[in-house]
Design an enzyme around this catalytic site. Structure first.
Site, PDB file in Angstrom:
ATOM      1  N   ALA A  10       0.857  -1.196   0.000  1.00  0.00           N
ATOM      2  CA  ALA A  10       0.000   0.000   0.000  1.00  0.00           C
ATOM      3  C   ALA A  10       0.888   1.238   0.000  1.00  0.00           C
ATOM      4  O   ALA A  10       2.103   1.144   0.191  1.00  0.00           O
ATOM      5  CB  ALA A  10      -0.896   0.012   1.246  1.00  0.00           C
ATOM      6  N   ARG A  33       0.119  -8.698   3.539  1.00  0.00           N
ATOM      7  CA  ARG A  33      -1.080  -9.076   2.768  1.00  0.00           C
ATOM      8  C   ARG A  33      -0.686  -9.721   1.435  1.00  0.00           C
ATOM      9  O   ARG A  33      -0.360  -9.039   0.473  1.00  0.00           O
ATOM     10  CB  ARG A  33      -1.972  -7.852   2.567  1.00  0.00           C
ATOM     11  CG  ARG A  33      -2.724  -7.496   3.848  1.00  0.00           C
ATOM     12  CD  ARG A  33      -3.414  -6.163   3.739  1.00  0.00           C
ATOM     13  NE  ARG A  33      -2.489  -5.036   3.750  1.00  0.00           N
ATOM     14  CZ  ARG A  33      -2.864  -3.752   3.746  1.00  0.00           C
ATOM     15  NH1 ARG A  33      -4.147  -3.454   3.717  1.00  0.00           N
ATOM     16  NH2 ARG A  33      -1.965  -2.786   3.767  1.00  0.00           N
ATOM     17  N   ASP A  52       6.175 -10.195   7.981  1.00  0.00           N
ATOM     18  CA  ASP A  52       5.791  -9.314   9.082  1.00  0.00           C
ATOM     19  C   ASP A  52       7.092  -8.855   9.730  1.00  0.00           C
ATOM     20  O   ASP A  52       7.820  -9.670  10.306  1.00  0.00           O
ATOM     21  CB  ASP A  52       4.919 -10.090  10.089  1.00  0.00           C
ATOM     22  CG  ASP A  52       4.426  -9.204  11.225  1.00  0.00           C
ATOM     23  OD1 ASP A  52       5.038  -8.146  11.480  1.00  0.00           O
ATOM     24  OD2 ASP A  52       3.434  -9.594  11.870  1.00  0.00           O
ATOM     25  N   SER A 128       9.484  10.384   9.743  1.00  0.00           N
ATOM     26  CA  SER A 128       8.296  11.235   9.637  1.00  0.00           C
ATOM     27  C   SER A 128       8.625  12.621  10.168  1.00  0.00           C
ATOM     28  O   SER A 128       9.462  12.774  11.075  1.00  0.00           O
ATOM     29  CB  SER A 128       7.153  10.651  10.470  1.00  0.00           C
ATOM     30  OG  SER A 128       6.081  11.577  10.550  1.00  0.00           O
ATOM     31  N   TYR A 141       3.854   7.467  18.478  1.00  0.00           N
ATOM     32  CA  TYR A 141       4.172   7.412  17.034  1.00  0.00           C
ATOM     33  C   TYR A 141       5.336   8.360  16.713  1.00  0.00           C
ATOM     34  O   TYR A 141       6.332   7.956  16.097  1.00  0.00           O
ATOM     35  CB  TYR A 141       2.953   7.748  16.188  1.00  0.00           C
ATOM     36  CG  TYR A 141       3.298   7.807  14.711  1.00  0.00           C
ATOM     37  CD1 TYR A 141       3.607   6.648  14.000  1.00  0.00           C
ATOM     38  CD2 TYR A 141       3.368   9.036  14.029  1.00  0.00           C
ATOM     39  CE1 TYR A 141       3.965   6.700  12.654  1.00  0.00           C
ATOM     40  CE2 TYR A 141       3.725   9.088  12.691  1.00  0.00           C
ATOM     41  CZ  TYR A 141       4.028   7.922  12.005  1.00  0.00           C
ATOM     42  OH  TYR A 141       4.397   7.979  10.681  1.00  0.00           O
TER      43      TYR A 141
HETATM   44  P1  NDP Z   1      -0.026   2.660   4.448  1.00  0.00           P
HETATM   45  O1  NDP Z   1      -0.904   2.280   5.579  1.00  0.00           O
HETATM   46  O2  NDP Z   1      -0.649   3.075   3.163  1.00  0.00           O
HETATM   47  O3  NDP Z   1       1.044   1.513   4.180  1.00  0.00           O
HETATM   48  C1  NDP Z   1       1.713   0.920   5.244  1.00  0.00           C
HETATM   49  C2  NDP Z   1       2.459  -0.289   4.765  1.00  0.00           C
HETATM   50  O4  NDP Z   1       3.186  -0.850   5.873  1.00  0.00           O
HETATM   51  C3  NDP Z   1       1.550  -1.379   4.226  1.00  0.00           C
HETATM   52  O5  NDP Z   1       2.116  -1.896   3.047  1.00  0.00           O
HETATM   53  C4  NDP Z   1       1.555  -2.442   5.319  1.00  0.00           C
HETATM   54  O6  NDP Z   1       1.485  -3.729   4.716  1.00  0.00           O
HETATM   55  C5  NDP Z   1       2.946  -2.235   5.903  1.00  0.00           C
HETATM   56  N1  NDP Z   1       3.062  -2.779   7.259  1.00  0.00           N
HETATM   57  C6  NDP Z   1       2.442  -2.364   8.391  1.00  0.00           C
HETATM   58  N2  NDP Z   1       2.774  -3.163   9.414  1.00  0.00           N
HETATM   59  C7  NDP Z   1       3.623  -4.105   8.917  1.00  0.00           C
HETATM   60  C8  NDP Z   1       4.297  -5.210   9.474  1.00  0.00           C
HETATM   61  N3  NDP Z   1       4.186  -5.531  10.769  1.00  0.00           N
HETATM   62  N4  NDP Z   1       5.086  -5.967   8.670  1.00  0.00           N
HETATM   63  C9  NDP Z   1       5.214  -5.656   7.368  1.00  0.00           C
HETATM   64  N5  NDP Z   1       4.597  -4.634   6.770  1.00  0.00           N
HETATM   65  C10 NDP Z   1       3.796  -3.865   7.554  1.00  0.00           C
HETATM   66  O7  NDP Z   1       0.848   3.885   5.023  1.00  0.00           O
HETATM   67  P2  NDP Z   1       2.011   4.781   4.355  1.00  0.00           P
HETATM   68  O8  NDP Z   1       2.385   4.279   3.031  1.00  0.00           O
HETATM   69  O9  NDP Z   1       1.602   6.178   4.496  1.00  0.00           O
HETATM   70  O10 NDP Z   1       3.175   4.523   5.406  1.00  0.00           O
HETATM   71  C11 NDP Z   1       4.447   4.014   5.051  1.00  0.00           C
HETATM   72  C12 NDP Z   1       5.457   4.565   6.033  1.00  0.00           C
HETATM   73  O11 NDP Z   1       5.474   5.993   5.943  1.00  0.00           O
HETATM   74  C13 NDP Z   1       5.157   4.237   7.488  1.00  0.00           C
HETATM   75  O12 NDP Z   1       6.370   3.957   8.155  1.00  0.00           O
HETATM   76  C14 NDP Z   1       4.562   5.552   8.021  1.00  0.00           C
HETATM   77  O13 NDP Z   1       4.748   5.697   9.393  1.00  0.00           O
HETATM   78  C15 NDP Z   1       5.357   6.551   7.227  1.00  0.00           C
HETATM   79  N6  NDP Z   1       4.798   7.882   7.085  1.00  0.00           N
HETATM   80  C16 NDP Z   1       3.528   8.072   6.594  1.00  0.00           C
HETATM   81  C17 NDP Z   1       3.038   9.359   6.452  1.00  0.00           C
HETATM   82  C18 NDP Z   1       1.662   9.636   5.985  1.00  0.00           C
HETATM   83  O14 NDP Z   1       1.128  10.718   6.298  1.00  0.00           O
HETATM   84  N7  NDP Z   1       1.042   8.767   5.206  1.00  0.00           N
HETATM   85  C19 NDP Z   1       3.875  10.522   6.742  1.00  0.00           C
HETATM   86  C20 NDP Z   1       5.167  10.199   7.272  1.00  0.00           C
HETATM   87  C21 NDP Z   1       5.609   8.934   7.398  1.00  0.00           C
HETATM   88  P3  NDP Z   1       0.681  -4.981   5.302  1.00  0.00           P
HETATM   89  O15 NDP Z   1      -0.450  -4.453   6.118  1.00  0.00           O
HETATM   90  O16 NDP Z   1       0.254  -5.736   4.084  1.00  0.00           O
HETATM   91  O17 NDP Z   1       1.712  -5.722   6.089  1.00  0.00           O
HETATM   92  C1  8X3 Z   2       2.737  11.168   9.656  1.00  0.00           C
HETATM   93  C2  8X3 Z   2       3.090  12.563   9.313  1.00  0.00           C
HETATM   94  O1  8X3 Z   2       2.387  14.996   9.574  1.00  0.00           O
HETATM   95  O2  8X3 Z   2       0.631  13.330   9.504  1.00  0.00           O
HETATM   96  O3  8X3 Z   2       3.900  10.426   9.774  1.00  0.00           O
HETATM   97  O4  8X3 Z   2       2.064  13.480  11.440  1.00  0.00           O
HETATM   98  S1  8X3 Z   2       2.003  13.667   9.991  1.00  0.00           S
END
Ligand code: NDP
Ligand code: 8X3
Length: 243
Positions: A10, A33, A52, A128, A141
């Site tokens: 994702a 997934r 995972d 982040s 977080y």
């Molecule tokens: P999504 O929820 O769209 O994607 C998260 C991804 O992480 C999924 O592919 C999920 O896959 C995977 N994931 C979660 N837990 C696990 C696990 N235990 N093992 C393996 N894979 C895992 O979120 P984002 O793409 O936005 O997030 C990606 C990264 O960016 C994260 O680290 C998030 O903290 C960071 N981030 C996001 C921001 C935002 O605003 N969106 C801003 C700043 C940072 P699956 O469930 O299939 O395992």
């Molecule tokens: C998430 C970024 O700005 O939504 O990692 O907290 S913010």
């Protein structure tokens, strides 16, 4: 290059995987997934690993089978809840620590010996803006992402004298499945986070990660914070109810 992307089912991870694949690189897409990984493999021909990142043995097993990784995108992570610290669910804190901190260090520790041995490699961690700036409810977080930033810097010192690079990318708000996960599937609550604005997109992150990874090999971007132009900081809270 051979690029291993965690959390590629994702959001950022999926877009990052596609960006590298479209440029002709070899990608291993990992996540929990399997149906989504299968769909990505069918669409792009990439390799997949059901993984995972909280599972230490599984992480070490995967990287024992992929000993030639050039770029690890340590992206898998999540936020859970926005409650004040005193009201939060302790299970949510555990899951964020286990995923965002332990998952990141397991993958790094598992991939690094081969990178050092090959004198080649790059770990790109997804931190982040919340690791730099506090806001209400981001308690654990934000702290996990502050850890990721410092870890990405600290390993640079251990890697000094090698050509292995370490970068922390620090995005602000981006429109992915992030908020749906944060609000435990409440899509209408998640949609409100992005309503009426233009947040960063997963493709913006993919472009950034691709640029960082393809700079000349003597260039190490240590940290990079990016935000949508529509996001900025708030004023300090002042309590005006003091007797
Ligand atoms: P999504 O929820 O769209 O994607 C998260 C991804 O992480 C999924 O592919 C999920 O896959 C995977 N994931 C979660 N837990 C696990 C696990 N235990 N093992 C393996 N894979 C895992 O979120 P984002 O793409 O936005 O997030 C990606 C990264 O960016 C994260 O680290 C998030 O903290 C960071 N981030 C996001 C921001 C935002 O605003 N969106 C801003 C700043 C940072 P699956 O469930 O299939 O395992
Ligand atoms: C998430 C970024 O700005 O939504 O990692 O907290 S913010």
């Amino acid at each position: 290059m051979k690029v291993f992307v965690t959390g590629a089912t994702a959001g950022f991870g999926e877009a990052i995987a596609k960006r590298f694949i479209n440029e002709g690189h070899s990608v291993v897409a990992a996540g929990r997934r399997k149906d989504r990984l299968d769909a990505l493999a069918k669409e792009t021909g990439c390799d997949i690993e059901v993984l995972d990142v909280k599972d230490k043995d599984a992480v070490f097993d995967v990287f024992s089978r992929h000993t030639d990784i050039d770029v690890l995108v340590n992206n898998a992570g999540l936020a859970l809840g926005l409650e004040p610290a005193q009201e939060t669910d302790i299970e949510d804190w555990d899951r964020m620590v286990d995923t965002n901190i332990k998952g990141v260090i397991y993958c790094a520790r598992a991939v690094l010996p081969n990178m050092v041995e090959r004198n080649k490699g790059h770990i790109i961690s997804i931190g982040s803006a919340a690791g730099n700036w506090p806001y209400p409810g981001v308690n654990v977080y934000g702290s996990t992402k502050a850890f990721v930033q410092q870890f990405a810097r600290n390993i640079r010192n251990d890697l000094f004298g090698t050509k292995v690079r370490s970068t922390n990318i620090e995005p602000g708000m981006a429109d992915t499945e992030f908020s749906t996960i944060r609000f435990k599937g409440d899509k209408s609550k998640a949609d409100k986070v992005y309503a009426g604005t233009q947040a960063l997109t997963a493709e913006d992150l993919a472009e950034t990660v691709y640029w960082v990874a393809t700079l000349p090999e003597h260039v190490n971007v240590n940290t990079m914070e990016l935000m949508s132009v529509n996001q900025s900081w708030s004023p300090f809270h002042i309590n005006r109810d003091v007797e």
